[in-house]
Design an enzyme around this catalytic site. Structure first.
Site, PDB file in Angstrom:
ATOM      1  N   LYS A 193       1.020  -1.255   0.135  1.00  0.00           N
ATOM      2  CA  LYS A 193      -0.061   0.021   0.063  1.00  0.00           C
ATOM      3  C   LYS A 193       0.745   1.407  -0.002  1.00  0.00           C
ATOM      4  CE  LYS A 193      -3.981   2.047   2.566  1.00  0.00           C
ATOM      5  NZ  LYS A 193      -4.978   1.769   3.717  1.00  0.00           N
TER       6      LYS A 193
ATOM      7  N   SER B  95      -9.630   1.687   2.822  1.00  0.00           N
ATOM      8  CA  SER B  95      -9.061   2.456   1.878  1.00  0.00           C
ATOM      9  C   SER B  95      -7.769   1.609   1.213  1.00  0.00           C
ATOM     10  CB  SER B  95      -8.218   3.678   2.705  1.00  0.00           C
ATOM     11  OG  SER B  95      -7.406   2.924   3.797  1.00  0.00           O
TER      12      SER B  95
ATOM     13  N   SER C 275      -9.921  -0.805   6.976  1.00  0.00           N
ATOM     14  CA  SER C 275      -9.277  -0.443   5.617  1.00  0.00           C
ATOM     15  C   SER C 275      -8.718  -1.619   4.969  1.00  0.00           C
ATOM     16  CB  SER C 275      -8.331   0.969   5.641  1.00  0.00           C
ATOM     17  OG  SER C 275      -9.202   2.061   5.815  1.00  0.00           O
TER      18      SER C 275
END
Lengths: 92, 444
Positions: B46, B121, B145
């Site tokens: 990420k 997210s 997330s």
């Protein structure tokens, strides 16, 4: 509607405290949206007081010199630097 | 014939995203050690996790050109374990969102349900795993997330116990809530990745050693699918409000677990009715403080302002931050400001303690708690962008776990009649990763 519904001036004031400029449309949208969001936050009034038994312990280490980033590495992402310093806007 | 970028760009250079669903902000190839538990595996990371020499944008224009001078601890551990890092995945800006639509680099599509959001997210991380463009991925979970995009993309995601995985090198959004966690096609593979990244780190004073909590790190071995005798608590507050097709799928999975020897009983968690607002007060308050570092002086975007320090700072942040980030920074500043601190922040901390107490009690007579990961199937792209409160409410089932510092896993279960992915969440006691891994492995 929340008792603490905010008006556009409140939004501008808090945005100023947070050092974030907002345009007029953002101020209007945030004023509307904050009414809903703060109304939900107000529901926290119904939460009972709870004993908090945090089991926290300080994490200590000897105060010794370690390798760290070089000055050049630390400055590499700075938009502006001068003689080994970060260069910022004028203070006043 | 068009030129293939791979022919003209050295391997190792950053290239534009090669996926047709915008899963990566930056693709690259960082080779790991020759041997190790992840040798031969590709792992996507990420884009809020620092990679030395590879830009780390947090999905924000503020950090579009930011190149970290050091690796996050989890990235060092991936390299040492022999993994090849394929790139930095798209995400909601600074982790603030549940759909990966707030990224400055555009939304990510859902490879498992095109036209729908991939969740967020960590939407890019779940998407690249679902599409098979990386074997594994790391996400971060502040209020769901990792679990939310895992559920929406039909893959597995684990949110570890707070303190199991080092946050050193993770660009902070809400420190007291967030953990880095693995995303993988199966529970066993997610557990293997967790084994590599877990463990104490002198550079993150909030990490703890699981062995001091009566646990160990043999997570993959726990993925044996053996749920005979497992006691499952089902919090009615997290099941009843969910979409009908989601609850149908949830109860089918419970039936499946029962047929494998598990049993379930209802539990009450009255505190979770306040989890979403408590989460948002705490997360926004922490964010308003954390994001103060983006001043356009030390790193990141800088406006061409002629104004003084404060004016330049405010202009840089107006231009560099997207609207959701501004919304949360301003609301967090409000919640912490004089006169409101006791009303919002202190009450939210009380709610957090209440949620912890509720979970501890429920887990004293159940091995795990189970609920749908998300109360709804993946939304269509753009559906909720104008209504932040509606989106915040979609976090009802994931945020309580972060407030309680507990581990949770999301595993794919039966899809809706339209073929949309659905996830089931198991929550365990602190450092009970093996229990939730075992439970999840009976389904995926």
């Amino acid at each position: 509607m929340s008792d603490d519904a905010v008006d556009p001036e409140d939004v501008r004031h808090v945005a100023d405290l947070a050092r974030v400029d907002l345009d007029d449309e953002e101020v209007d949208r945030f004023t509307d949206q904050f009414a809903d969001i703060l109304e939900s936050f107000d529901r926290l009034d119904a939460v009972p007081e709870v004993d908090r038994d945090e089991e926290l312990a300080n994490v200590m280490r000897p105060d010794e010199v370690h390798d760290s980033l070089s000055q050049a590495e630390a400055l590499r992402n700075a938009p502006e630097s001068e003689e080994g310093h970060f260069k910022g806007p004028k203070v006043s | 014939m068009a030129t293939d970028p791979a022919d003209v760009v050295d391997v190792g250079d950053e290239t534009a995203d090669a996926t047709d669903y915008n899963g990566y902000v930056t693709t690259t190839e960082i080779a790991g050690a020759e041997d190790g538990p992840l040798a031969g595996k590709t792992v996507a990371v990420k884009d809020n996790i620092s990679t030395e020499g590879v830009r780390t944008t947090c999905g924000s224009a503020m950090l579009a050109d930011y190149v970290p001078p050091y690796d996050a601890t989890v990235v060092e551990r991936l390299k040492d374990a022999g993994a090849t890092i394929t790139g930095k995945t798209n995400m909601d800006e600074f982790g603030m969102g549940s759909t990966t639509e707030t990224s400055a680099f555009g939304p990510t599509d859902n490879p498992a349900a095109p036209g729908h959001v991939p969740g967020g997210s960590s939407g890019g991380s779940a998407a690249v795993v679902a599409a098979g463009d990386a074997d594994l991925a790391l996400g971060t979970d502040t209020g769901g997330s990792v679990r939310n995009p895992a559920a929406f993309c039909g893959v597995v995601g684990i949110k570890p116990t707070y303190g199991l995985v080092s946050r050193y090198g993770l660009v902070a959004y809400a420190n007291s809530l967030e953990q880095i966690g693995p995303i993988a096609p199966t529970v066993e593979e997610a557990a293997e990745l967790l084994e590599v990244v877990a463990g104490p780190d002198p550079n993150d004073a909030t990490t703890e050693d699981a062995t001091e909590h009566g646990a160990d790190y043999d997570f993959a071995a726990a993925a044996d699918g053996d749920v005979d005798g497992l006691s499952i608590g089902v919090p009615t507050e997290l099941v009843e409000p969910a979409d009908e097709e989601v609850t149908d799928s949830f109860w089918s999975a419970i039936d499946d677990l029962e047929s494998q020897g598990a049993s379930y009983h209802d539990v009450d968690l009255p505190s979770v009715e306040h989890a979403v607002e408590a989460y948002y007060v705490i997360a926004m308050s922490e964010a308003s403080s954390n994001l103060a570092r983006f001043d356009g002086v030390r790193y990141g975007y800088s406006s061409d302002s002629d104004g003084n320090w404060n004016e330049a700072f405010a202009e840089t942040r107006e231009e560099g931050f997207g609207e959701e980030v501004k919304r949360r920074v301003v609301l967090g500043t409000y919640a912490l400001s004089a006169g409101y601190h006791d009303k919002y922040y202190k009450q939210a901390q009380d709610a957090r303690a209440w949620v912890k107490q509720d979970f501890d009690e429920s887990l004293s007579d159940a091995d795990v708690l189970a609920a749908p990961t998300m109360p709804v199937p993946p939304m269509e792209q753009g559906e909720n962008l104008e209504d932040p409160m509606a989106l915040y409410l979609a976090d009802a089932n994931t945020t309580p776990v972060n407030l309680a510092d507990l581990p949770a896993i999301s595993v794919p279960i039966e899809e809706t009649s339209d073929g949309l992915p659905v996830g089931m969440q198991f929550v365990g006691p602190a450092f009970g990763e093996k229990t939730i891994i075992r439970a999840g492995s009976a389904l995926a």
